[in-house]
Design a protein around this motif. Structure first.
Motif, short mmCIF file in Angstrom:
data_model
loop_
_atom_site.label_atom_id
_atom_site.label_comp_id
_atom_site.label_asym_id
_atom_site.label_seq_id
_atom_site.Cartn_x
_atom_site.Cartn_y
_atom_site.Cartn_z
N HIS A 43 0.79 -1.23 0.00
CA HIS A 43 0.00 0.00 0.00
C HIS A 43 0.82 1.28 0.00
O HIS A 43 0.26 2.35 -0.26
CB HIS A 43 -0.94 0.01 1.22
CG HIS A 43 -2.02 -1.01 1.14
ND1 HIS A 43 -3.22 -0.80 0.50
CD2 HIS A 43 -2.09 -2.28 1.61
CE1 HIS A 43 -3.98 -1.87 0.58
NE2 HIS A 43 -3.31 -2.80 1.25
N CYS A 44 2.11 1.17 0.27
CA CYS A 44 2.88 2.40 0.44
C CYS A 44 4.09 2.54 -0.49
O CYS A 44 4.43 3.65 -0.91
CB CYS A 44 3.39 2.50 1.89
SG CYS A 44 2.09 2.33 3.14
N LEU A 45 4.74 1.42 -0.79
CA LEU A 45 6.03 1.52 -1.45
C LEU A 45 5.97 1.82 -2.94
O LEU A 45 6.99 2.14 -3.54
CB LEU A 45 6.84 0.24 -1.21
CG LEU A 45 7.18 -0.07 0.25
CD1 LEU A 45 8.18 -1.21 0.34
CD2 LEU A 45 7.73 1.17 0.97
N ASP A 46 4.79 1.71 -3.54
CA ASP A 46 4.70 2.11 -4.94
C ASP A 46 5.11 3.57 -5.12
O ASP A 46 5.67 3.96 -6.14
CB ASP A 46 3.27 1.92 -5.46
CG ASP A 46 3.01 0.47 -5.87
OD1 ASP A 46 3.97 -0.32 -5.89
OD2 ASP A 46 1.84 0.13 -6.14
N CYS A 47 4.78 4.38 -4.13
CA CYS A 47 5.08 5.81 -4.20
C CYS A 47 6.26 6.20 -3.31
O CYS A 47 7.00 7.13 -3.64
CB CYS A 47 3.86 6.64 -3.79
SG CYS A 47 2.43 6.42 -4.85
N THR A 129 3.74 -11.35 -2.98
CA THR A 129 2.67 -10.89 -3.86
C THR A 129 1.56 -10.26 -3.03
O THR A 129 1.18 -10.79 -1.98
CB THR A 129 2.10 -12.06 -4.67
OG1 THR A 129 3.13 -12.56 -5.53
CG2 THR A 129 0.91 -11.64 -5.53
N THR A 130 1.07 -9.13 -3.49
CA THR A 130 -0.05 -8.46 -2.82
C THR A 130 -1.22 -8.36 -3.81
O THR A 130 -1.12 -8.82 -4.96
CB THR A 130 0.36 -7.05 -2.36
OG1 THR A 130 0.48 -6.20 -3.51
CG2 THR A 130 1.67 -7.07 -1.61
N GLU A 131 -2.32 -7.76 -3.37
CA GLU A 131 -3.43 -7.61 -4.30
C GLU A 131 -3.16 -6.57 -5.37
O GLU A 131 -3.92 -6.42 -6.32
CB GLU A 131 -4.72 -7.25 -3.56
CG GLU A 131 -4.76 -5.85 -2.98
CD GLU A 131 -4.33 -5.84 -1.52
OE1 GLU A 131 -4.82 -4.98 -0.77
OE2 GLU A 131 -3.54 -6.71 -1.11
N LYS A 132 -2.03 -5.84 -5.25
CA LYS A 132 -1.72 -4.79 -6.22
C LYS A 132 -0.55 -5.13 -7.13
O LYS A 132 -0.40 -4.53 -8.18
CB LYS A 132 -1.41 -3.48 -5.48
CG LYS A 132 -2.59 -2.89 -4.73
CD LYS A 132 -2.22 -1.61 -4.02
CE LYS A 132 -1.86 -0.51 -4.99
NZ LYS A 132 -1.57 0.76 -4.29
N CYS A 352 11.76 3.95 -16.00
CA CYS A 352 11.71 5.22 -15.26
C CYS A 352 11.49 5.04 -13.77
O CYS A 352 11.65 5.99 -13.00
CB CYS A 352 10.60 6.11 -15.82
SG CYS A 352 10.80 6.47 -17.58
N HIS A 353 11.10 3.84 -13.34
CA HIS A 353 10.80 3.56 -11.93
C HIS A 353 10.72 2.06 -11.77
O HIS A 353 10.68 1.32 -12.77
CB HIS A 353 9.48 4.22 -11.52
CG HIS A 353 8.36 3.97 -12.49
ND1 HIS A 353 7.78 2.72 -12.69
CD2 HIS A 353 7.75 4.80 -13.37
CE1 HIS A 353 6.86 2.79 -13.62
NE2 HIS A 353 6.82 4.04 -14.08
N ASP A 354 10.68 1.59 -10.55
CA ASP A 354 10.45 0.17 -10.34
C ASP A 354 9.15 -0.24 -11.01
O ASP A 354 8.19 0.54 -11.07
CB ASP A 354 10.37 -0.14 -8.85
CG ASP A 354 11.71 0.00 -8.14
OD1 ASP A 354 12.73 0.14 -8.84
OD2 ASP A 354 11.73 -0.01 -6.89
N HIS A 355 9.13 -1.46 -11.52
CA HIS A 355 7.94 -1.95 -12.20
C HIS A 355 6.74 -1.88 -11.25
O HIS A 355 6.82 -2.27 -10.10
CB HIS A 355 8.17 -3.40 -12.64
CG HIS A 355 7.28 -3.85 -13.77
ND1 HIS A 355 5.93 -4.00 -13.62
CD2 HIS A 355 7.56 -4.18 -15.06
CE1 HIS A 355 5.40 -4.41 -14.76
NE2 HIS A 355 6.37 -4.52 -15.66
N LYS A 356 5.63 -1.36 -11.76
CA LYS A 356 4.45 -1.16 -10.92
C LYS A 356 3.75 -2.46 -10.55
O LYS A 356 2.99 -2.50 -9.58
CB LYS A 356 3.44 -0.24 -11.63
CG LYS A 356 3.93 1.19 -11.82
CD LYS A 356 4.08 1.91 -10.50
CE LYS A 356 4.45 3.38 -10.69
NZ LYS A 356 4.66 4.07 -9.39
#
Length: 1015
Positions: A43-47, A129-132, A352-356
């Motif tokens: 929930h947090c590390l994507d950003c 693995t998460t739901e995202k 450009c960033h870690d894979h989403k």
């Protein structure tokens, strides 16, 4: 443990147990790893992680998390109400789009209240693995299993003899779980049509159908499978699938879209490799690094056409930053196609960033890119032993020619001295001794006739001969001779000219051209460079700048200009006997044949138009059938073009000297001929990967070349289990080390994705959908696997069978699953409308190329030639900086080849093929669209190709069965549908043919669904 599991686990805890979380110092770290780390990662590390975390807050590292970001400290241990992090979470400000559930919020509060204990530092966002997003535990990244084949002895959902193949067992097991049962086998007519299209992309002949129907052997179907897999048309059909995936095109695309006339070698290599059943791991390894693994093997070099099969922008920006960005864009394209083709992963999404969505870091993207950064686009020479031997002989032959010319020159110098001594009336006793004998000479102050060979010249337009010379006013005025009597290869053009002005651009002084005016060599003034002398040629094939000085005096005083064309392709210019600029090596000498070559004065070539005409006066000219030496050019300038006739030279030589001279001249001619022959032995060129010295790769913040953030070494991906993504390479290692190590990593038998992805591709083309319905994406955003056990079984079997794709095809084609009827079951449709559980064989529309190829085949017009350069059905022309490709419908056997041999320019789409979803070669197409549009019916009814083939089909039918209408209709059905017509079809078709003719009925059949679809 994913986030959903954490929530479910928490919901089962009684309040007392939940309150104990994080309280025990010995287990608090483990509690964090088990409960909080997956929650934070999901929930947090994507950003809030990576090189450029939002608001400067990186939640993956303990120290940074406590320190906080732009808004100040985020955590105050033991005091959630005073922690900025809890305030954002409690108010639903974070996460912004999908706030946490009450249970998830409670976890955060408990954790902060307990002092925010930390476990593994930093948190690996990819660990679970998460739901995202997918983690390291994502199913496709796990090692291959060797699953046990299900036992179906007590399964009554199919016929007793239905499941004779392990594939059938896996499918039946899934059908049983879904309450479904398979269809019985299709009839033999359906099977042979299905199998022929599936393996070769072509329909079977009626004779082959009848032979199969009458073959009562239990091995009849199996033998048919083997025969079709052995057909050369198998490689052509399956190569077309492969070329879709690798986005193969024969032009550069982008703004210029220039043709790649030697890219076809890669296409043919794929066809041949598939026909030879080259082991798949070798097939791929050669495409990634064949030029480095086997540099002396031309086939291995051709294989690397894969790496440069995509678009290539040749317009180089002025800005250094833009050039670097352009290079990164091209590298991303290569990374994308390599990752998706062989691994089923969209590695390029991590630039450009870690894979989403997949466990691929931005750093790993640049490691992956570094492994391929030594690849360049371009043409290269194929290794060729015959060419190397020819080059060695050429060097020796040139040496012998120089010696022969020296001996001949010395002998003729003696003759010239004797001729000069005999010219009692010659006032100038210091005439040069190097004067040679031209094959043609003109003194336009006296006449327009050749003084040596008597060539007749014709004045055109306002051109006229006077005491001053040949007067040319640039207004369609020129002189043209009759054809030369001898061949010209090595040669020298020499003329004395005075120009009317120095502003003119492109006029020809002296030119030799083929009689059609298309090929020429000429002395030209000012064409490409204002005020400069040039060696003009057709399409500038032999034209470069001499880098000589700009002309200053030719408008005031006559100048001598000579251009020498040597056997080795070198072109040298002289002005008034002195070297003009620098010689250069052209693409090669062009030979002008006898009786088909003309001499022009005042016109560059062809018809008198544009800037081809000269304004000036030509006084004298000489044409030689050899390359004069610099001394001869100097002496000719000194002597004002004085020359000796052949008769004069021979007359003053003794019989023995004449014999020696004749022998030397014969030797010279033979040596020159041999040089031309040897020079004609050219190595084949291929558009393939050009290895270059790769620079050190930097990780780029946000993908910007202006923001390097550290050096990375070439490598693979950590997430793929079973293979080590650390290739052990230095950051500055060679392209050879990079690509060979990388190719070994990709093609390793322990790489689970490598085998899974190709097995799924093969299944996809046979059934219309893969076991994973996104053939290029086995990641989190891809489709799920409907039969994971079957996928791993087939992948494991492929490795065991030495990566034989034909063995894989055979196993699939012999399965009862493949041989099922396409019959609809209304009850099954309610459960599984998409047929993902394979309760029947889904009908498939044949591909665009197979439609065209099938029309050619049933009409008896298909050219079965395999390999070679292929054909072009476009008119290609260059206009205002862009190459255009205008579609044509050419007629002839050479154009009736299979569509895979069509020149496939990115800007040259085929109207009929494009209508039936033939993909754009600028992008990878793992799964073609199958649309239904009115344009398809209109194309099949009105296209000139279809009209012509309908006529040929009608003629073939008449040749096969004669004039009986019922026989003709029956034959048409057998050719197109591989079956006899039903009584109602026969009656209706005969009536239609009677009224509109057999060709019209053929058009109707070619436009029918039954012709376009395979059941």
């Amino acid at each position: 443990m994913n986030t959903l599991t954490v929530v479910l686990w928490l919901s089962l805890l009684v309040p007392a147990q939940a309150a104990e979380l994080f309280q025990n110092a010995k287990t608090a770290g483990a509690d964090f790893d088990r409960v909080m780390a997956p929650l934070i990662a999901g929930h947090c590390l994507d950003c809030h992680a990576g090189l450029d975390p939002k608001a400067g807050f990186d939640f993956s590292i303990r120290a940074v998390a406590f320190r906080g970001g732009e808004s100040g400290p985020a955590l105050k241990a033991g005091h959630p109400e005073e922690s900025l992090l809890w305030q954002y979470i409690e108010s639903d400000a974070m996460p912004p789009e999908h706030p946490l559930t009450p249970e998830q919020k409670q976890l955060f509060k408990l954790w902060i209240s307990a002092g925010a204990p930390w476990g593994t530092d930093p948190i690996d966002a990819f660990s679970k693995t998460t739901e995202k997003r997918g983690g390291y535990d994502w199913w496709s990244l796990q090692p291959l299993r060797d699953p046990v084949v299900p036992t179906l002895s007590d399964y009554d959902g199919a016929d007793d003899d239905w499941g004779q193949n392990p594939i059938d067992a896996f499918v039946l097991s899934k059908l049983q779980e879904q309450g479904l049962k398979p269809q019985s086998a299709a009839d033999r007519r359906t099977l042979i049509r299905r199998l022929s299209y599936s393996v070769t992309g072509l329909p079977p002949e009626p004779e082959a159908v009848e032979a199969f129907l009458n073959n009562e052997s239990p091995d009849a179907y199996e033998n048919l499978v083997d025969r079709l897999l052995a057909s050369p048309h198998y490689g052509e059909h399956w190569a077309r699938h492969w070329l879709d995936v690798v986005r193969f095109g024969e032009s550069n695309g982008f703004e210029r879209d220039q043709p790649r006339l030697n890219a076809w070698h890669y296409r043919n290599w794929v066809i041949d490799a598939l026909n030879r059943d080259l082991p798949y791991n070798r097939f791929v390894k050669l495409q990634l690094a064949g030029d480095l693994l086997e540099p002396e093997n031309p086939q291995a070099v051709k294989a690397t056409g894969f790496l440069v099969a995509g678009p290539h922008d040749v317009v180089i920006p002025v800005s250094k930053t833009m050039r670097a960005t352009m290079k990164q864009d091209e590298l991303e394209d290569i990374v994308g196609v390599v990752g998706q083709t062989f691994l089923g992963l969209t590695v390029n999404c991590a630039r450009c960033h870690d894979h989403k969505f997949d466990p691929i870091s931005q750093k790993e993207y640049y490691q992956f890119a570094a492994a391929l950064s030594g690849v360049g686009h371009g043409e290269r020479v194929l290794p060729d032993l015959a060419y190397e031997r020819a080059q060695q002989e050429l060097a020796q032959t040139k040496k012998h020619l120089r010696e022969t010319q020296k001996n001949l020159f010395e002998l003729e110098s003696i003759a010239r001295r004797r001729v000069l001594a005999s010219r009692a009336t010659q006032e100038n006793t210091e005439l040069p001794l190097a004067i040679t004998s031209p094959v043609a000479a003109w003194d336009f102050r006296k006449s327009t006739q050749d003084l040596v060979g008597g060539l007749q010249g014709t004045l055109h337009g306002t051109a006229r001969q006077s005491e001053a010379g040949l007067l040319l006013d640039g207004n369609k005025s020129y002189l043209k001779t009759e054809p030369l009597k001898q061949e010209l290869s090595e040669k020298t053009l020499e003329a004395w000219v005075k120009l009317t002005n120095l502003d003119q651009r492109g006029g020809g002084i002296l030119s030799v051209q083929t009689v059609d005016g298309n090929i020429f060599d000429a002395i030209v003034f000012g064409e490409q460079q204002p005020g400069h002398w040039l060696a003009g040629s057709d399409h500038f094939n032999r034209t470069k700048s001499f880098q000589g000085q700009q002309e200053q005096g030719a408008n005031e005083k006559e100048v001598q200009i000579a251009i020498v064309y040597s056997a080795d392709g070198q072109i040298t210019a002289y002005r008034n006997g002195k070297l003009y600029g620098n010689p250069y090596r052209s693409r090669g000498l062009h030979s002008f044949p006898s009786e088909k070559t003309e001499v022009l004065f005042g016109l560059r070539h062809g018809s008198p138009a544009g800037n081809r005409l000269l304004k000036g006066v030509v006084t004298k000219a000489r044409l030689y059938d050899r390359a004069l030496t610099s001394t001869e050019i100097q002496e000719s300038a000194k002597g004002g073009g004085t020359f000796f006739s052949e008769a004069e030279l021979v007359a003053v030589l003794s019989p023995s000297e004449q014999g020696k001279r004749k022998s030397l001249r014969v030797d010279r001619t033979e040596l020159q001929t041999r040089i031309s022959q040897l020079q004609s032995i050219q190595p084949k060129k291929v558009y393939a990967a050009v290895s270059r010295n790769p620079a050190v790769m930097h990780l780029l913040k946000r993908g910007s070349v202006a923001a390097p953030a550290g050096i990375v070494s070439p490598g693979g991906l950590t997430a793929i289990q079973g293979v080590n993504g650390d290739l052990g390479l230095a950051a500055d290692c060679s392209d050879r080390d990079r690509r060979i190590q990388f190719a070994d990593w990709v093609t390793s038998s322990n790489n689970p994705l490598f085998a899974r992805v190709i097995v799924n591709r093969v299944w996809h083309y046979h059934f219309g959908r893969g076991l994973v319905n996104t053939p290029n994406d086995f990641g989190f955003n891809g489709g799920y696997c409907s039969h994971p056990g079957l996928l791993d079984y087939l992948a494991h079997r492929l490795v065991q069978e030495n990566w034989s794709l034909k063995s894989l095809h055979r196993l699939i084609l012999l399965s009862a699953v493949y041989q099922q009827s396409a019959q609809l079951d209304p009850d099954a449709v309610k459960v599984d409308a998409d047929n993902q559980w394979l309760w029947r064989k889904s009908p498939q529309r044949i591909e665009a190329e197979s439609i065209r190829d099938s029309i050619l085949k049933i009409s008896g017009q298909l050219n079965p030639q395999v390999g070679g350069q292929g054909y072009q059905d476009v008119k290609s022309y260059f206009f205002k900086g862009t190459q255009f490709y205008e579609p044509l419908d050419p007629v002839g056997e050479e154009f009736n080849r299979r569509s895979i041999y069509r020149f496939s320019a990115r800007g040259g789409r085929h109207p009929l093929l494009e209508t039936f979803d033939c993909p754009d070669p600028s992008t990878t197409t793992p799964d073609r669209a199958s649309t239904t549009t009115p344009l398809q019916a209109l194309s099949l009814m009105n296209a000139s190709f279809v009209l012509r083939m309908s006529d040929r089909l009608a003629e073939r039918i008449q040749q096969r069965v004669g004039s009986g209408q019922e026989r003709q209709v029956t034959e048409l059905f057998l050719l197109a549908y591989q079956r006899h017509p039903q009584p109602a079809e026969l009656s209706t078709s005969c009536e239609f043919a009677e009224k509109h003719g057999l060709p019209a009925l053929c058009r109707v059949v070619l436009n029918s669904n039954e012709f376009l679809y395979v059941n």
